[in-house]
Enzyme design. Structure first.
Site, short mmCIF file in Angstrom:
data_model
loop_
_atom_site.label_atom_id
_atom_site.label_comp_id
_atom_site.label_asym_id
_atom_site.label_seq_id
_atom_site.Cartn_x
_atom_site.Cartn_y
_atom_site.Cartn_z
N GLY A 299 0.79 -1.22 0.00
CA GLY A 299 0.00 0.00 0.00
C GLY A 299 0.82 1.27 0.00
O GLY A 299 0.27 2.36 0.05
N GLY A 301 2.53 2.42 -2.46
CA GLY A 301 2.42 3.11 -3.75
C GLY A 301 3.44 2.61 -4.77
O GLY A 301 3.73 3.30 -5.74
N LYS A 302 3.94 1.39 -4.57
CA LYS A 302 4.94 0.87 -5.51
C LYS A 302 4.32 0.63 -6.89
O LYS A 302 4.87 1.03 -7.91
CB LYS A 302 5.54 -0.44 -4.95
CG LYS A 302 6.14 -0.27 -3.56
CD LYS A 302 6.71 -1.56 -3.02
CE LYS A 302 5.70 -2.65 -2.74
NZ LYS A 302 4.75 -2.38 -1.65
N GLU A 426 6.29 -7.68 -8.15
CA GLU A 426 6.05 -8.91 -7.39
C GLU A 426 5.80 -10.08 -8.32
O GLU A 426 4.87 -10.87 -8.10
CB GLU A 426 4.86 -8.72 -6.45
CG GLU A 426 4.92 -7.40 -5.71
CD GLU A 426 4.38 -7.48 -4.29
OE1 GLU A 426 4.49 -8.57 -3.70
OE2 GLU A 426 3.91 -6.47 -3.78
N1 LIG Z 1 -6.99 2.68 -9.16
C1 LIG Z 1 -6.92 3.15 -7.91
N2 LIG Z 1 -7.80 4.08 -7.49
C2 LIG Z 1 -7.74 4.57 -6.24
N3 LIG Z 1 -6.85 4.20 -5.33
C3 LIG Z 1 -5.94 3.28 -5.67
C4 LIG Z 1 -5.93 2.70 -6.97
N4 LIG Z 1 -4.91 1.81 -7.03
C5 LIG Z 1 -4.32 1.84 -5.82
N5 LIG Z 1 -4.93 2.71 -5.00
C6 LIG Z 1 -4.52 3.03 -3.61
O1 LIG Z 1 -3.22 3.56 -3.64
C7 LIG Z 1 -2.44 3.06 -2.57
C8 LIG Z 1 -1.16 2.44 -3.09
O2 LIG Z 1 -1.46 1.30 -3.84
P1 LIG Z 1 -0.35 0.47 -4.61
O3 LIG Z 1 0.43 1.39 -5.45
O4 LIG Z 1 -1.04 -0.65 -5.31
O5 LIG Z 1 0.53 -0.07 -3.41
P2 LIG Z 1 1.67 -1.18 -3.40
O6 LIG Z 1 1.88 -1.66 -4.79
O7 LIG Z 1 2.85 -0.49 -2.83
O8 LIG Z 1 1.18 -2.25 -2.49
C9 LIG Z 1 -3.33 2.08 -1.82
O9 LIG Z 1 -3.79 2.75 -0.67
C10 LIG Z 1 -4.46 1.78 -2.77
O10 LIG Z 1 -5.63 1.61 -2.05
MG LIG Z 2 1.56 -3.49 -5.67
#
Ligand SMILES: Nc1ncnc2c1ncn2[C@@H]1O[C@H](COP(=O)(O)OP(=O)(O)O)[C@@H](O)[C@H]1O
Ligand SMILES: [Mg+2]
Length: 504
Positions: A299, A301-302, A426
């Site tokens: 979560g 933002g990667k 991943e």
């Molecule tokens: N399409 C989207 N719309 C709104 N929020 C999003 C979307 N994709 C991811 N998020 C939010 O952005 C944050 C970072 O997500 P993500 O980049 O997938 O994290 P990571 O890959 O580091 O686990 C999370 O809190 C997620 O809920």
């Molecule tokens: Mg991810």
């Protein structure tokens, strides 16, 4: 003649449908990814079908009829006037009635139509979700509950239909009543005019014939057109919303393959739609030809950062540069062709293994080259063992293959694509140990000599990266090699410690 007319009319209908659907289809492919965060796919499907059909019938039936109705109206009024002006008054009186009923019925009709459309899409939604989740339903033995949900949806649709039928018949009675009153006016008015000596009997017979055309034309020109405009408003609004949405940017003319360089994030911030900032003020450099690992808790933002690099999204603030040039100076098309992406959710399309490997390559690829990349991706052996080798169908979403097999086909696909920038998200995290080994080996071959970004929760594969960017609280909390971060960064050291303990 009317047979010919109906064929021509149908063809016109289909052609308008075709053009609308073409327009919407092309548009939805060109819209930026962010658009799809806000709009659901099933709504878009209804836009390409229902809404375009509604708009078409308005155009072809209602708008096209305007000229001929005006012609009828003016012609009849002129003829009546030449006979006796009182006939004009009588005709208009009869026509005035046609305004009353549609104004009463339109509101009711709209409400019920909406309600019925809602029930119908409820059924479609239920089926779509239910069919996808049948294994889940079975595992939790929730068949009875799901059937119950479905029966309720079906029953609601039935009830609404029956109610709609009664209401429609009720409204039908209203318009019959209107016709009766109209006829009464016609006859009584005629009797009065003949008795008073204003017109002759044969003039009234002619008027009797004209009257229905006159009221028909007026009804079509005013009340019915108003009803149709109201009805088509929703569809027009939804389609024009798509039309107004700007296309994805095309970018400049630079090409990442020939004009690349180090990628630099310069105070980049990003948030989805109106959500909180997922990336805050990121600044770091991704050196060309090296492997950079992005580390951070789930979560952080990667994956979002990858979304920016694939140019699915634009940063809110700050700038991403490549070789000193703004990322937007690079052509979008050649950029995406030069960026490879392997994630944990591998996407295969239905088709053969071969189709999937060559997907995205525009040139002709020979068997030898395909076998070569399959070998490098550790996929050759298992493909040979499949029923039809490279011509085996992989099923919907590649469902006939295991996770590790799908992953290796994706890697073969990327090897063929030969990207200048490689994004690994991943890629091995959902695999068992043997598959992970095979995939990691293939990934290492794929990484050779390429600018690579890597997200992985397996420590082993990230510690030997040339550089690590450590994200915490949506900010860059440290950059450097694994050793230097371990030595200098307490928070990083804690994260690694926790993972090591988990592993034991
Ligand atoms: N399409 C989207 N719309 C709104 N929020 C999003 C979307 N994709 C991811 N998020 C939010 O952005 C944050 C970072 O997500 P993500 O980049 O997938 O994290 P990571 O890959 O580091 O686990 C999370 O809190 C997620 O809920
Ligand atoms: Mg991810």
């Amino acid at each position: 003649m009317s047979g010919v007319q109906s064929v021509v009319n149908s063809i016109a209908n289909y052609k308008v449908d075709l053009n609308f659907q073409r327009f919407v289809l092309k548009k939805i492919m060109r819209l930026p990814v962010a658009f799809y965060d806000k709009n659901k796919a099933d709504e878009l499907i209804s836009r390409t079908t229902d809404d375009t059909t509604t708009m078409r019938s308005f155009l072809v039936q209602d708008l096209l009829a305007i000229p001929s109705n005006i012609y009828t109206l003016v012609g009849i009024l002129a003829t009546l006037f030449l006979n006796d002006w009182r006939l004009v008054i009588l005709g208009l009186l009869m026509s005035a009635l046609t305004f009353v009923v549609p104004i009463i019925t339109a509101r009711i009709s709209f409400r019920w139509n909406d309600l019925m459309q809602g029930k119908l899409s409820g059924l479609t939604g239920y089926l779509a979700e239910g069919l996808q989740n049948i294994p889940l339903t079975k595992v939790f033995v929730q068949e009875a509950r799901e059937i119950g949900k479905g029966l309720k949806v079906i029953k609601e649709l039935y009830d609404t239909r029956v109610k709609y039928l009664f209401i429609n018949s009720g409204l039908g009675v209203l318009s019959s009543a209107q016709e009766m009153v109209s006829l009464l006016l016609n006859v009584l008015g005629g009797v009065y005019l003949i008795n008073a000596g204003y017109i002759t009997l044969d003039m009234w017979i002619a008027f009797y014939m004209y009257a229905s055309s006159l009221t028909g034309a007026i009804a079509a020109l005013f009340p019915q057109l108003w009803v149709s405009i109201k009805g088509v408003q929703g569809s027009t609004r939804r389609i024009s919303e798509i039309a107004a949405e700007p296309d994805e940017t095309k970018g400049g003319s630079l090409d990442l393959r020939t004009q690349g360089g180090d990628i630099a994030f310069d105070h980049v911030s990003f948030s989805y739609a109106d959500g909180p900032e997922v990336l805050q003020d990121l600044s770091f450099t991704i050196p060309q030809g090296k492997t950079t690992a992005i580390i951070g808790r789930s979560g952080e933002g990667k994956s979002t950062l990858y979304g920016l690099l694939e140019r699915f999204y634009q940063p809110n603030n700050g700038q991403i540069t490549v070789g000193g040039q703004d990322i937007d100076a690079y052509n979008m098309h050649t950029w995406r062709k030069a960026v490879g992406y392997v994630s944990q959710n591998t996407n295969l399309l239905s088709g053969t293994v071969r189709d999937n490997i060559v997907y995205g390559v525009d040139r002709d690829v020979g068997q030898e080259e395909i076998e070569n990349v399959a070998r490098l991706a550790n996929a050759y052996d298992f493909i040979q063992e499949l029923e039809n080798g490279f011509d085996t169908e992989v099923g919907l979403n590649g469902s006939k293959l295991s996770g590790g097999q799908r992953q290796r086909i994706c890697i073969a696909r990327e090897l063929l694509k030969d990207p200048a920038l490689l994004l690994l998200d991943e890629a091995t995290s959902s695999l068992d140990m043997e598959a992970e080994y095979q995939v990691t080996q293939a990934l290492n071959r794929l990484r050779e000599g390429r600018t690579t970004l890597m997200v992985s929760h397996r420590l082993r594969s990230v510690t030997d990266a040339d550089q690590i960017v450590y994200l915490a609280d949506h900010k860059v909390a440290g950059t450097g090699t694994h050793e230097s971060l371990l030595k200098e960064n307490v928070s990083y050291r804690n994260l690694i410690q926790a993972q090591l303990e988990d592993a034991v």
